[in-house]
Enzyme design. Structure first.
Site, PDB file in Angstrom:
ATOM      1  N   LYS A  76       0.985  -0.939  -0.195  1.00 33.15           N
ATOM      2  CA  LYS A  76      -0.079   0.261   0.234  1.00 33.15           C
ATOM      3  C   LYS A  76       1.016   1.449  -0.537  1.00 33.15           C
ATOM      4  CE  LYS A  76      -3.670   2.465   2.602  1.00 33.15           C
ATOM      5  NZ  LYS A  76      -4.854   2.363   3.642  1.00 33.15           N
TER       6      LYS A  76
ATOM      7  N   LYS B 121      -1.892  -1.479  -3.643  1.00 31.10           N
ATOM      8  CA  LYS B 121      -2.522   0.043  -4.302  1.00 31.10           C
ATOM      9  C   LYS B 121      -2.025   0.901  -4.128  1.00 31.10           C
ATOM     10  CE  LYS B 121      -5.495   1.885  -0.810  1.00 31.10           C
ATOM     11  NZ  LYS B 121      -6.734   1.299  -0.029  1.00 31.10           N
TER      12      LYS B 121
HETATM   13  C1  PBG Z   1      -7.647   3.095   5.101  1.00 29.67           C
HETATM   14  C2  PBG Z   1      -7.336   3.343   4.110  1.00 29.67           C
HETATM   15  C3  PBG Z   1      -7.458   4.170   2.868  1.00 29.67           C
HETATM   16  C4  PBG Z   1      -7.980   2.976   1.604  1.00 29.67           C
HETATM   17  C5  PBG Z   1      -8.368   1.966   1.681  1.00 29.67           C
HETATM   18  N1  PBG Z   1      -8.283   1.984   3.566  1.00 29.67           N
HETATM   19  C6  PBG Z   1      -6.719   5.242   2.806  1.00 29.67           C
HETATM   20  C7  PBG Z   1      -5.456   5.708   3.886  1.00 29.67           C
HETATM   21  O1  PBG Z   1      -4.420   5.387   4.346  1.00 29.67           O
HETATM   22  O2  PBG Z   1      -5.452   7.161   4.131  1.00 29.67           O
HETATM   23  C8  PBG Z   1      -7.725   4.520   0.346  1.00 29.67           C
HETATM   24  C9  PBG Z   1      -8.596   4.249  -0.680  1.00 29.67           C
HETATM   25  C10 PBG Z   1      -9.382   4.456  -1.413  1.00 29.67           C
HETATM   26  O3  PBG Z   1      -8.731   5.800  -1.499  1.00 29.67           O
HETATM   27  O4  PBG Z   1      -9.985   4.476  -2.260  1.00 29.67           O
HETATM   28  N2  PBG Z   1      -6.281   2.345   5.817  1.00 29.67           N
END
Ligand code: PBG
Length: 330
Positions: free
Chosen positions: A200, A255
């Site tokens: 991530k 992602k």
């Molecule tokens: C929370 C999380 C996030 C996303 C999914 N779970 C945001 C972040 O890490 O700030 C992002 C998903 C999206 O942008 O559609 N940890």
């Protein structure tokens, strides 16, 4: 005979629609798509999200109606994300493992009504912390790894107890998959799947999501660079994937989607576990905004992006466009 023109004419296999279909290397099906659903406390609510036109926050009763519709169209899996009332937020994210919290109630009610829908729940503290970080912070604002894991384990267990099929740790703490897996084994949740957000990235594409769950204001100018990956790196992603698999992850997530497909194809080369890709909020909003202006053809662009994600090695895709795609496919 020389292996070149005119003996080889590559255009032969592109000549008709029927031939092109016969030689297609990847196809997208409704089974590949996961619809994210934002939840909010209350009754009969369907709130607009300013930065994500067409996407809403639903109270549980309305979410159930929406899921009925999604199931009719062939959606097999959903991913739940809560917007938590400010009054429940604190540094310890204590609301995150409340057995009667918004997510825990939603899981029970959805499972009860739609036993065949696979429910994925996000395991991370950011919707529940007053500061918007994915973990507990110290006095000098450091995100504390091991203390955070203790809370993540309680959160994951509360989801499993509510009947979730897949927990998806998206927090990026080191060692959380191991501890969650151990806790699941100890409590006899042998079949609860862990979909680890392994790679991530610390991405600017999450902006609209943070509006949707209401963590943007809390986070302010702070960032998540001490735990999410640097977008300049590849090896780090491979190490994360290796570590999570060795700790008991069944599936790994990468992602964002489109700008990170080199990572997907690299991971696909070196690992045998299924890979999911998240086409995140900023990707959705970019396509949506340009389409609303008439600058892009929404439907063709979306279908192309999803095909590209599959081509890179994804077995499933989380996308805010899942519902629209199913409608277009019918
Ligand atoms: C929370 C999380 C996030 C996303 C999914 N779970 C945001 C972040 O890490 O700030 C992002 C998903 C999206 O942008 O559609 N940890």
């Amino acid at each position: 005979m020389k292996k070149t023109y005119p003996n080889i004419r590559l255009r032969r296999l592109r000549a008709t629609k029927s031939i092109r279909k016969l030689v297609k290397e990847t196809t997208l099906s409704s089974h590949d798509l996961i619809q994210p659903i934002f939840l909010v406390e209350g009754k009969s609510k369907k709130e607009k999200i300013k930065t994500m036109p067409g996407i809403f926050r639903y109270s549980i009763d309305n979410a159930l109606k929406e899921i009925k519709y999604l199931e009719k169209y062939g959606i097999g899996a959903i991913a739940l994300f809560p917007q938590i009332d400010k009054k429940f937020k604190d540094n310890e994210a204590s609301e995150s493992f409340n057995p009667n919290g918004l997510i825990q109630r939603a899981i029970r009610q959805i499972k009860n009504k739609f036993p065949n829908i696979t429910i994925i729940s996000d395991v991370a503290l950011d919707p529940y912390t007053s500061h918007g970080q994915d973990g507990i912070i110290s006095k000098n604002k450091k995100v504390l790894n091991d203390m955070t894991i203790d809370v993540l384990v309680r959160q994951a267990l509360s989801h499993a107890e509510s009947g979730v099929d897949i927990v998806a740790p998206s927090d990026m703490m080191d060692g959380r998959v191991k501890k969650i897996r151990q806790a699941f084994e100890n409590k006899n949740f042998h079949d609860t799947i862990i979909l680890s957000y392994s790679a991530k990235y610390s991405s600017n594409f999450y902006g609209p999501f943070r509006d949707a769950i209401g963590s943007a204001k809390a986070l302010g100018k702070a960032d998540k660079n001490t735990y999410q990956l640097d977008y300049s790196n590849i090896s780090d992603a491979i190490r994360e994937v290796d570590m999570d698999i060795s700790e008991g992850a069944d599936i790994v997530m990468i992602k964002p989607g489109i700008p990170y497909l080199d990572i997907v194809s690299k991971v696909k080369e070196v690992t045998k576990v299924p890979i999911f890709v998240y086409q995140v909020s900023g990707e959705y909003s970019m396509i949506k905004a340009a389409s609303q202006k008439g600058w892009l053809n929404e439907r063709s662009i979306v279908m192309e992006t999803l095909a590209c994600i599959k081509r890179s090695g994804a077995s499933a895709i989380i996308t805010y466009y899942a519902k629209d795609v199913l409608k277009w496919m019918k």
